[in-house]
Design an enzyme around this catalytic site. Structure first.
Site, PDB file in Angstrom:
ATOM      1  N   HIS A 190      -7.408  -5.072  10.481  1.00  0.00           N
ATOM      2  CA  HIS A 190      -7.010  -5.015   8.959  1.00  0.00           C
ATOM      3  C   HIS A 190      -5.704  -5.231   8.478  1.00  0.00           C
ATOM      4  O   HIS A 190      -4.796  -6.002   9.119  1.00  0.00           O
ATOM      5  CB  HIS A 190      -7.029  -3.941   8.308  1.00  0.00           C
ATOM      6  CG  HIS A 190      -5.673  -2.786   8.633  1.00  0.00           C
ATOM      7  ND1 HIS A 190      -6.162  -1.404   8.975  1.00  0.00           N
ATOM      8  CD2 HIS A 190      -4.523  -3.119   8.980  1.00  0.00           C
ATOM      9  CE1 HIS A 190      -4.388  -0.100   9.299  1.00  0.00           C
ATOM     10  NE2 HIS A 190      -4.115  -1.807   9.939  1.00  0.00           N
ATOM     11  N   GLU A 245      -9.479  -2.422   5.205  1.00  0.00           N
ATOM     12  CA  GLU A 245     -10.631  -1.988   6.497  1.00  0.00           C
ATOM     13  C   GLU A 245     -11.532  -2.844   7.355  1.00  0.00           C
ATOM     14  O   GLU A 245     -11.846  -3.510   6.017  1.00  0.00           O
ATOM     15  CB  GLU A 245     -10.990  -0.376   6.917  1.00  0.00           C
ATOM     16  CG  GLU A 245      -9.514  -0.097   6.819  1.00  0.00           C
ATOM     17  CD  GLU A 245      -8.544   0.110   7.993  1.00  0.00           C
ATOM     18  OE1 GLU A 245      -8.581  -0.614   8.832  1.00  0.00           O
ATOM     19  OE2 GLU A 245      -8.088   1.448   7.916  1.00  0.00           O
ATOM     20  N   ASP A 303       0.555  -1.107  -0.279  1.00  0.00           N
ATOM     21  CA  ASP A 303       0.230   0.177   0.044  1.00  0.00           C
ATOM     22  C   ASP A 303       0.635   1.581   0.386  1.00  0.00           C
ATOM     23  O   ASP A 303       2.231   0.986   0.011  1.00  0.00           O
ATOM     24  CB  ASP A 303      -0.699  -0.263   1.758  1.00  0.00           C
ATOM     25  CG  ASP A 303      -0.244   0.330   2.575  1.00  0.00           C
ATOM     26  OD1 ASP A 303       0.890   0.112   2.642  1.00  0.00           O
ATOM     27  OD2 ASP A 303      -0.992  -0.346   3.574  1.00  0.00           O
ATOM     28  N   ASN A 337      -7.899  -3.440  14.455  1.00  0.00           N
ATOM     29  CA  ASN A 337      -8.735  -3.707  13.726  1.00  0.00           C
ATOM     30  C   ASN A 337      -8.629  -5.247  12.926  1.00  0.00           C
ATOM     31  O   ASN A 337      -9.801  -5.473  12.093  1.00  0.00           O
ATOM     32  CB  ASN A 337      -9.933  -2.273  13.308  1.00  0.00           C
ATOM     33  CG  ASN A 337      -9.396  -2.051  11.994  1.00  0.00           C
ATOM     34  OD1 ASN A 337      -7.725  -3.040  12.039  1.00  0.00           O
ATOM     35  ND2 ASN A 337      -9.355  -0.888  11.178  1.00  0.00           N
TER      36      ASN A 337
HETATM   37  P1  PGA Z   1       1.973  -2.005  13.155  1.00  0.00           P
HETATM   38  O1  PGA Z   1       0.466  -1.797  11.833  1.00  0.00           O
HETATM   39  O2  PGA Z   1       3.429  -2.715  12.058  1.00  0.00           O
HETATM   40  O3  PGA Z   1       2.879  -0.882  12.936  1.00  0.00           O
HETATM   41  O4  PGA Z   1       0.992  -2.553  13.637  1.00  0.00           O
HETATM   42  C1  PGA Z   1       0.042  -3.451  11.191  1.00  0.00           C
HETATM   43  C2  PGA Z   1      -0.920  -2.744  10.408  1.00  0.00           C
HETATM   44  O5  PGA Z   1      -1.312  -1.797  10.889  1.00  0.00           O
HETATM   45  O6  PGA Z   1      -1.072  -3.015   9.588  1.00  0.00           O
END
Ligand code: PGA
Length: 248
Positions: free
Chosen positions: A138, A143, A67, A136
């Site tokens: 994702h 999302e 992304d 959450n």
């Molecule tokens: P993080 O994020 O590695 O910063 O915990 C993971 C994500 O949001 O996919």
């Protein structure tokens, strides 16, 4: 899904790096799907150190990232393009033309999403997709509620995701509200998926994903429908799974 238990963040990162290096050494032209965020930082550090100490070469490797933020220029230090250069690409011998991220500055974002899908197809698909896990549930920026069939698309980031990422920006209001992300179906087409989970704050969501049937409200639970997923999780992330004796 195969679950590998790691003692702590560094152990998880070393195991993940070894996994990636094995693919890089074995395949003639591996396509790595890469992720940003806090979780893979030490994995990339292990890859940098291994390149320096053991000479693992990336000249034959191709990468596609999950992304990129919309409206953030590649040379902005909050872009994922910048992150990838600083954390990995600038330190290994991968040809810059082999590295790919969605273009969040594209005027026509829909065309950009189609271009990204065709690019992945042209490369022959992703051999190994690295994933972090959102609080959450994702994966990428897919999302909760994202359809299983989604391909690369533009998303509105949820408040929880913007808040989680605000630590990298001056203020919450400067966190972009949109991103371009590979879709769930794009991710599911990867030949193999490596999900990294670290820390007590991910314990709840890891327990949820392992205990639930696949459902679109917890996007990571959909990974259960993929035939080759490896999760490397550290003991803090596994605390609730262990406490509740969750099997999967
Ligand atoms: P993080 O994020 O590695 O910063 O915990 C993971 C994500 O949001 O996919």
């Amino acid at each position: 899904m195969k679950l590998i238990e790691a003692k702590h963040y560094q152990d998880m990162s070393q195991k993940a790096a070894r996994f990636i290096i094995e693919k890089v050494n074995r395949l003639p032209a591996p396509v790595l799907g890469l992720a940003t965020g806090g979780t893979p930082l030490a994995t990339y550090q292990c890859l940098r150190e291994d390149h320096e100490n053991n000479g693992t070469s990336y000249k034959h490797v191709y990468t596609v990232n999950l992304d990129e933020y919309v409206g953030v220029a590649p040379d902005d230090n909050n872009s994922y393009t910048y992150y990838m250069k600083k954390q990995l690409f600038d330190h290994i011998d991968i040809p810059p033309s082999h590295t790919h991220l969605p273009d969040g500055m594209a005027e026509d974002l829909e065309a950009e999403c189609r271009r990204y899908e065709s690019l992945i197809e042209r490369l022959g698909g992703v051999d190994l997709q690295l994933l972090g896990l959102g609080l959450n549930g994702h994966i990428g920026f897919n999302e909760p509620g994202t359809p299983f069939s989604s391909e690369t698309h533009t998303v509105e980031l949820t408040d929880s995701t913007r808040e989680a990422n605000a630590r990298y920006f001056d203020s919450l209001s400067s966190v972009p509200s949109q991103a371009v992300t590979m879709g769930i179906s794009t991710i599911m087409r990867s030949k193999q998926i490596l999900l990294l989970v670290s820390g007590a704050k991910k314990a709840d969501i890891l327990a949820k994903l392992l205990s639930e049937e696949p459902n679109e409200d917890t996007p990571a639970s959909l990974l259960k429908m993929h035939q080759d997923v490896v999760i490397i999780a550290d003991s803090d992330a596994l605390s609730i799974v262990k406490e509740r004796g969750i099997t999967y």
